[in-house]
Design a protein around this motif. Structure first.
Motif, PDB file in Angstrom:
ATOM      1  N   VAL A 243       0.517   2.416  -8.557  1.00  0.00           N
ATOM      2  CA  VAL A 243      -0.914   1.250  -8.683  1.00  0.00           C
ATOM      3  C   VAL A 243      -1.211   1.143 -10.191  1.00  0.00           C
ATOM      4  CG1 VAL A 243      -3.245   1.354  -7.910  1.00  0.00           C
ATOM      5  CG2 VAL A 243      -1.628   2.404  -6.522  1.00  0.00           C
TER       6      VAL A 243
ATOM      7  N   SER B 238      -0.517  -2.309  -4.778  1.00  0.00           N
ATOM      8  CA  SER B 238      -1.997  -2.738  -4.696  1.00  0.00           C
ATOM      9  C   SER B 238      -3.129  -1.613  -4.766  1.00  0.00           C
ATOM     10  CB  SER B 238      -2.390  -3.425  -3.820  1.00  0.00           C
ATOM     11  OG  SER B 238      -1.525  -4.577  -3.764  1.00  0.00           O
ATOM     12  N   ALA B 239      -2.723  -0.553  -3.924  1.00  0.00           N
ATOM     13  CA  ALA B 239      -3.504   0.773  -3.662  1.00  0.00           C
ATOM     14  C   ALA B 239      -2.653   1.841  -3.344  1.00  0.00           C
ATOM     15  CB  ALA B 239      -4.593   0.518  -3.125  1.00  0.00           C
TER      16      ALA B 239
ATOM     17  N   GLN C  71     -11.741   4.266  -3.935  1.00  0.00           N
ATOM     18  CA  GLN C  71     -12.166   2.918  -3.349  1.00  0.00           C
ATOM     19  C   GLN C  71     -12.682   3.335  -2.086  1.00  0.00           C
ATOM     20  OE1 GLN C  71     -12.582   0.048  -5.214  1.00  0.00           O
ATOM     21  NE2 GLN C  71     -11.861   1.441  -6.768  1.00  0.00           N
TER      22      GLN C  71
ATOM     23  N   LEU D  28       0.983  -1.234   0.113  1.00  0.00           N
ATOM     24  CA  LEU D  28      -0.088  -0.123   0.160  1.00  0.00           C
ATOM     25  C   LEU D  28       0.980   1.328  -0.021  1.00  0.00           C
ATOM     26  CD1 LEU D  28      -2.805   1.185   0.380  1.00  0.00           C
ATOM     27  CD2 LEU D  28      -2.440   1.338   2.892  1.00  0.00           C
TER      28      LEU D  28
END
Length: 117
Positions: free
Chosen positions: A53, A59-60, A89, A5
């Protein structure tokens, strides 16, 4: 699955605090298995975070969309509107309080200060 992350750095930033909150929430939801092992990776710029990303390196990413001093963060908004197909998200709200402190003693007695969340 890539469990990295990203966040707008440096370490100690409000984005890191938000990413840490997300990391802890994921660990609670996913349990103690390998999916809960999320590594936080600082990014130098918002565009770098978004690009990492897009490329699958992360992943994020946690980037600011609004802050208490300037309001909307135009670099984030411009990137999300014009430069990527990534979608928001979720949202993490961090209460921010700024303090200005003064030292009334002499310069030789002044303590060293630092700013962190």
């Amino acid at each position: 699955m890539n469990n990295q992350l990203g966040y707008l750095g440096p370490p100690g930033s409000f984005c890191e605090e938000a990413a840490t909150r997300l990391q802890k929430a994921a660990a609670r939801l996913l349990g103690a298995g390998p999916l809960a092992a999320i590594t936080l990776i600082p990014q130098r710029t918002i565009r770098e975070a978004i690009g990492a990303v897009e490329s699958g390196e992360l992943s994020a990413a946690v980037v600011p969309i609004e802050n208490s001093i300037e309001g909307s963060v135009s670099e984030t908004l411009d990137s999300l509107i014009h430069s990527t197909s990534l979608l928001i998200q979720g949202e993490i709200v961090i209460p921010v309080s700024h303090n200005l402190m003064i030292w009334t003693g002499g310069p030789e007695d002044r303590p060293r200060g630092d700013g962190r969340p």
